[in-house]
Scaffold this active site. Structure first.
Site, mmCIF file in Angstrom:
data_model
loop_
_atom_site.group_PDB
_atom_site.id
_atom_site.type_symbol
_atom_site.label_atom_id
_atom_site.label_comp_id
_atom_site.label_asym_id
_atom_site.label_seq_id
_atom_site.Cartn_x
_atom_site.Cartn_y
_atom_site.Cartn_z
ATOM 1 N N ASP A 1 0.793 -1.245 0.000
ATOM 2 C CA ASP A 1 0.000 0.000 0.000
ATOM 3 C C ASP A 1 0.827 1.297 0.000
ATOM 4 O OD1 ASP A 1 -1.928 -1.920 0.217
ATOM 5 O OD2 ASP A 1 -2.719 -1.272 2.149
ATOM 6 N N CYS B 1 -2.118 -2.593 7.747
ATOM 7 C CA CYS B 1 -2.109 -3.518 6.603
ATOM 8 C C CYS B 1 -0.882 -4.420 6.560
ATOM 9 C CB CYS B 1 -2.269 -2.732 5.309
ATOM 10 S SG CYS B 1 -3.935 -2.041 5.164
ATOM 11 N N LYS C 1 -6.694 -4.692 -3.168
ATOM 12 C CA LYS C 1 -7.327 -5.417 -2.050
ATOM 13 C C LYS C 1 -8.335 -4.513 -1.341
ATOM 14 C CE LYS C 1 -3.533 -4.390 1.231
ATOM 15 N NZ LYS C 1 -4.265 -3.564 2.167
HETATM 16 C C1 C5J Z 1 -3.065 0.499 5.580
HETATM 17 C C2 C5J Z 1 -4.780 1.695 6.755
HETATM 18 N N1 C5J Z 1 -2.574 0.319 4.383
HETATM 19 N N2 C5J Z 1 -3.963 2.081 7.730
HETATM 20 N N3 C5J Z 1 -4.321 0.999 5.684
HETATM 21 O O1 C5J Z 1 -2.383 0.261 6.573
HETATM 22 O O2 C5J Z 1 -5.964 1.983 6.787
#
Ligand code: C5J
Length: 221
Positions: free
Chosen positions: A24, A162, A129
């Site tokens: 991400d 994540c 995702k």
């Molecule tokens: C991720 C989030 N990528 N913190 N998403 O950690 O909402």
């Protein structure tokens, strides 16, 4: 095989069975005006890991090993975004609302894409995702099986959301997981430290942790 002096004990890296998963590293988490910022976070903390993450990706590319990128994002009609996720809390903008980089966390919008410095090259897998974990509602498991992967190196954001969720999913599926400590970050430094401590505690109950330099050096062996 190469030995990495990891936490909490040595990690034996078998490059032939190893892939990198970059979680991400999207503009929505790392740049002003995106999802992370709408939740009131200071995104500059996350920007700081871009050079180390680029070094790690370069090491995998040089070694000819798989690099897999993930993006947390949703369909334009929000059919894969549970209301319980969208309506949570009191952000300045919600998932799907129009923001300066397009609709927040929507596939195909500028904000949902990966930052230019870490952009995938041809042949690299990109997994969209809808959840925090990268195995949930994605083909990741099948892709890893097809490639004969048994060990995963993790980078990306955020460490305790994540990245940690995906490491736990991977650990339960039998993968040996190694987190690159300087290529992952949280909006909350205490949470990053706690997540790494939790995952490496109790004899690497979720996995191992090492620096980018250590991992890249092992790939060069
Ligand atoms: C991720 C989030 N990528 N913190 N998403 O950690 O909402």
């Amino acid at each position: 095989m190469a030995t990495i002096k990891a936490r909490p004990f040595d990690f034996t890296l078998n490059p032939a069975e190893t892939a990198l998963i970059v979680i991400d590293m999207q503009r929505d988490f790392v740049e002003p005006g995106g999802f992370g910022a709408t939740l009131g976070n200071d995104v500059s903390l996350l920007q700081a890991i871009i050079p180390a993450t680029a070094q790690l990706i370069a090491g995998f590319r040089k070694a000819g090993l798989p690099v897999i990128h993930t993006r947390e994002c949703h369909a334009a009609d929000l059919s894969d975004c549970p209301p319980a996720k969208r309506e949570r809390g009191n952000p300045a903008l919600r998932i799907g609302d129009p923001g300066p980089m397009g609709r927040i966390l929507i596939a195909g919008e500028d904000g949902a894409d990966i930052v230019p410095e870490l952009y995938p090259v041809a042949g690299e897998t990109v997994i969209d995702k809808p959840g925090k974990g990268a195995f949930y509602a994605t083909p990741l498991g099948e892709i890893l099986k097809e490639k004969g992967i048994r060990q995963l190196v993790f980078a990306g954001v955020t460490t305790e959301v994540c990245v940690q969720t995906t490491m736990r999913e991977a650990n339960d599926r039998g993968y040996e997981c190694l987190l690159a400590t300087d290529a992952t970050e949280s909006y909350f430094p205490d949470f990053k430290k706690a997540a790494i401590d939790m995952m490496t505690a109790q004899g690497a109950i979720v996995g191992w942790a090492a620096t980018v330099d250590q991992i890249v050096e092992a790939l060069d062996d």
